[in-house]
Design an enzyme around this catalytic site. Structure first.
Site, PDB file in Angstrom:
ATOM      1  N   PRO A 161     -31.854  -7.576 -30.437  1.00 47.10           N
ATOM      2  CG  PRO A 161     -33.616  -8.568 -31.592  1.00 47.10           C
ATOM      3  CD  PRO A 161     -33.035  -8.423 -30.212  1.00 47.10           C
ATOM      4  NE  ARG A 181     -25.277  -5.163 -37.788  1.00 40.08           N
ATOM      5  CZ  ARG A 181     -24.563  -4.066 -38.005  1.00 40.08           C
ATOM      6  NH1 ARG A 181     -24.676  -3.445 -39.155  1.00 40.08           N
ATOM      7  NH2 ARG A 181     -23.736  -3.600 -37.085  1.00 40.08           N
ATOM      8  CB  CYS A 210     -15.979  19.341 -48.269  1.00 44.08           C
ATOM      9  SG  CYS A 210     -17.116  20.250 -49.295  1.00 44.08           S
TER      10      CYS A 210
HETATM   11  C1  LIG Z   1     -25.733  -2.088 -30.422  1.00 43.46           C
HETATM   12  C2  LIG Z   1     -26.286  -2.910 -29.341  1.00 43.46           C
HETATM   13  C3  LIG Z   1     -27.313  -3.809 -29.619  1.00 43.46           C
HETATM   14  C4  LIG Z   1     -27.818  -4.076 -31.009  1.00 43.46           C
HETATM   15  O1  LIG Z   1     -26.854  -4.703 -31.773  1.00 43.46           O
HETATM   16  P1  LIG Z   1     -27.186  -5.198 -33.270  1.00 43.46           P
HETATM   17  O2  LIG Z   1     -25.877  -5.621 -33.783  1.00 43.46           O
HETATM   18  O3  LIG Z   1     -27.746  -4.031 -33.987  1.00 43.46           O
HETATM   19  O4  LIG Z   1     -28.163  -6.313 -33.146  1.00 43.46           O
HETATM   20  C5  LIG Z   1     -27.860  -4.486 -28.557  1.00 43.46           C
HETATM   21  N1  LIG Z   1     -27.425  -4.298 -27.301  1.00 43.46           N
HETATM   22  C6  LIG Z   1     -26.436  -3.431 -27.006  1.00 43.46           C
HETATM   23  C7  LIG Z   1     -26.014  -3.255 -25.604  1.00 43.46           C
HETATM   24  C8  LIG Z   1     -25.830  -2.724 -28.013  1.00 43.46           C
HETATM   25  O5  LIG Z   1     -24.827  -1.886 -27.729  1.00 43.46           O
END
Ligand SMILES: *Cc1c(COP(=O)(O)O)cnc(C)c1O
Length: 434
Positions: A293, A295, A363
Site C-alpha cells: 500500500p 496511497r 505557464c
Molecule cells: C504504485 C505501486 C504501489 C502502490 O500503489 P498505491 O496505489 O499507492 O497503493 C505498489 N506496488 C507497485 C509495484 C506499484 O507500482
C-alpha cells in the site's frame, strides 16, 4: 460538517483544522504553499494493515509501504518504527531509507528499468529483495550477484491480466502493460524456468500489481486466484513451490465526499479467505502474502495549504481562483484529472456558492488543481486555500517547473508541528547550474 477524513475539522474560531491543528496558524508560521503530513494518521494507517495481516495471513506475511507515494526520511523512519517493510524504486529512495536508519533487509526493490549501476548500488547497500521485472534484469542481477558471491532473494513481477477498472494511467496488471511478464502468453512460465536456473538468485515467489485507486469489489481476490493458479501450474511443470505471493498495492482512498471509504481490515480478510480457499482447492501450501500500500498509507494523512493570489471572474463564462502553487507541487489533476476536496480554510462558516476553477501559477493552461468547485463568494487574495488528501503522489511527484521551489513539508504529531522537508529556496534552484 462531514469531511473526507476524520483528521479534518473546524476549530473554535471557525478555521479549518487538520490533525487537530489550526491550518491558518500553520500557514502563518511556515508560509505557503505548504505540505502537511499527519504522522498520527500515517501510523494509524500502517497499523490497520499490520493488524489485518497478523489476523489473516500466515507467518512471514508483511505489508510493505510503497515509498513512491511519499518518500522522505521522516516517513521511512515512521514506517520502520511501525514495523512495515518498504517497496523502493530507485537509488534515491534506497538512499533516503538508509539515511533514515531504515533496515534495508525489509526493503524490496522494484522498477522496470534498473541499470547495472542501480543493481550494483542496491546490492552494495544490502537491499533485502528484488522484484525482477524482466529477463534482462534477471540476467544482470545474476551476474552482479555472482560477482559479489551472494545469493540474492528475488520475486518475479508477472501480469495476471486483470483490469481493475480505474483510469488507464494507473492500470498496470493487464497483459499489454509495460510492467512485468504476462502469464497469459506463456512467457511467465519461461521466465520462472530461467530464474530457477540462476545459481545466484534465490527465487522466493511472484508479484503482481493490478493498479491504483482500486475500489472494485473483487479485484485483489481475482488477482490472487490467477496468481495462485499460476503457482500451482509452476509446481506441476517444474516442481518449484513459491513461498511468497506479493499482491501489490492499490486500495483506493476517499478524495471527495462521493467516493466510497474502504474498510481495509475487511478487504484484507476477504483476500485472505480467497487465498485460503484457492490454495485448498489447488492443494498447494499457502504462501506468505505481501501487499504494497502506498496511497492508502499517506493520502489522507496529507493536506496542502496555498494562498489565493487572484480571483478572475469572466461573466457568462467561468471563474478562476489562482493560487501560489500548482502543477509543480501537485501534478495529479493535470496528469489524471484527479478529484479533490477544496476548502477556504479561514471561511469555514461561510456558504460555499462561488463556482470556480482552482488554477496554478505555472505557464501552462493545463496547470489546474481542480475544476468546478465551490468556494465562498468572498474569496480573495491572501485567503488560505486547503486541498485535502494530498499526502500521496504530491510531494513525490513535485517538480521545479518554471523554477518555482518545492514547498516545505511539515509533520504534525500529537498537537505539535515540525519541519520534515525544508522549503526549496532560490539557492537550491541554481545549485546544480554551472
Ligand atoms: C504504485 C505501486 C504501489 C502502490 O500503489 P498505491 O496505489 O499507492 O497503493 C505498489 N506496488 C507497485 C509495484 C506499484 O507500482
Amino acid at each position: 460538517m462531514e469531511f473526507v477524513c476524520e483528521n479534518i475539522g473546524v476549530s473554535g474560531e471557525g478555521h479549518l483544522s487538520f490533525a487537530g491543528q489550526d491550518t491558518l496558524a500553520l500557514a502563518e508560521e511556515y508560509g505557503t504553499p505548504l505540505y502537511l503530513m499527519d504522522e498520527d494518521r500515517v501510523r494509524f494507517n500502517c497499523r490497520t494493515y499490520l493488524e489485518a495481516f497478523k489476523a489473516n495471513f500466515g507467518p512471514g506475511s508483511l505489508p510493505l509501504y510503497a515509498a513512491k507515494a511519499a518518500a522522505f526520511k521522516q516517513l521511512f523512519r515512521v514506517a520502520g518504527e511501525e514495523g512495515m517493510g518498504v517497496d523502493v524504486v530507485s537509488p534515491g529512495e534506497i538512499q533516503t531509507a538508509l539515511e533514515a536508519g531504515f533496515d534495508l533487509a525489509g526493503a524490496w526493490y522494484h522498477g522496470n528499468g534498473k541499470t547495472d549501476e542501480d543493481i550494483r548500488f542496491a546490492l552494495s547497500r544490502g537491499v533485502g529483495g528484488f522484484v525482477v521485472d524482466n529477463v534482462e534484469e534477471l540476467l544482470a542481477l545474476e551476474a552482479e550477484a555472482e560477482r559479489r558471491g551472494i545469493r540474492q532473494k528475488a520475486i518475479l513481477r508477472l501480469t495476471p491480466g486483470i483490469d481493475p477498472h480505474t483510469y488507464a494511467a494507473v492500470n498496470t496488471g493487464m497483459v499489454d502493460s509495460k510492467f512485468g511478464v504476462a502469464i497469459e502468453t506463456g512467457q511467465a512460465l519461461d521466465f520462472v524456468r530461467l530464474a530457477l536456473g540462476q545459481k545466484h538468485i534465490e527465487l522466493l515467489g511472484f508479484h503482481c500489481h493490478v493498479g491504483s485507486q482500486v475500489f472494485g469489489e473483487d479485484v485483489f481476490e481475482r488477482a490472487a486466484a490467477v496468481m495462485l493458479e499460476f503457482i500451482a501450474q509452476v509446481r506441476k511443470e517444474t516442481g518449484y513451490v513459491a513461498r511468497v505471493l506479493d499482491l501489490g498495492g492499490g486500495y483506493g482512498v476517499r478524495y471527495v465526499a462521493s467516493d466510497p471509504s474502504l474498510d481495509i481490515g475487511q478487504k484484507i480478510a476477504s483476500v485472505a479467505a480467497t487465498v485460503k480457499e484457492v490454495c485448498r482447492k489447488l492443494n498447494i501450501p499457502q504462501p506468505a502474502i505481501q501487499m504494497e500500500p502506498g496511497r492508502s498509507i499517506v493520502a489522507d494523512a496529507g493536506m496542502t495549504l496555498y494562498r489565493a493570489v487572484a480571483v478572475k471572474r469572466i461573466p457568462g463564462y467561468k471563474n478562476y481562483v489562482t493560487i501560489d502553487g500548482g502543477m509543480g507541487d501537485d501534478p495529479r489533476y493535470a496528469l489524471y484529472r484527479s478529484r479533490y476536496t477544496v476548502l477556504a480554510a479561514g471561511k469555514m462558516g461561510e456558504e460555499a456558492s462561488f463556482r470556480c476553477t482552482l488554477a496554478g501559477r505555472c505557464c501552462e493552461s493545463g496547470d489546474l488543481i481542480q475544476e468546478d468547485i465551490l468556494l465562498p463568494e468572498s474569496v480573495r487574495r491572501g485567503d488560505v486555500i486547503a486541498v485535502c488528501t494530498t499526502g500521496a503522489y504530491n510531494y513525490s511527484m513535485a517538480s521545479n517547473y518554471n523554477r518555482f521551489g518545492r514547498p516545505a513539508l511539515i509533520m504534525l504529531r500529537g498537537g505539535k508541528s515540525s519541519v520534515a522537508v525544508r522549503r526549496e529556496g532560490l539557492e537550491d534552484l541554481t545549485r546544480l547550474d554551472v
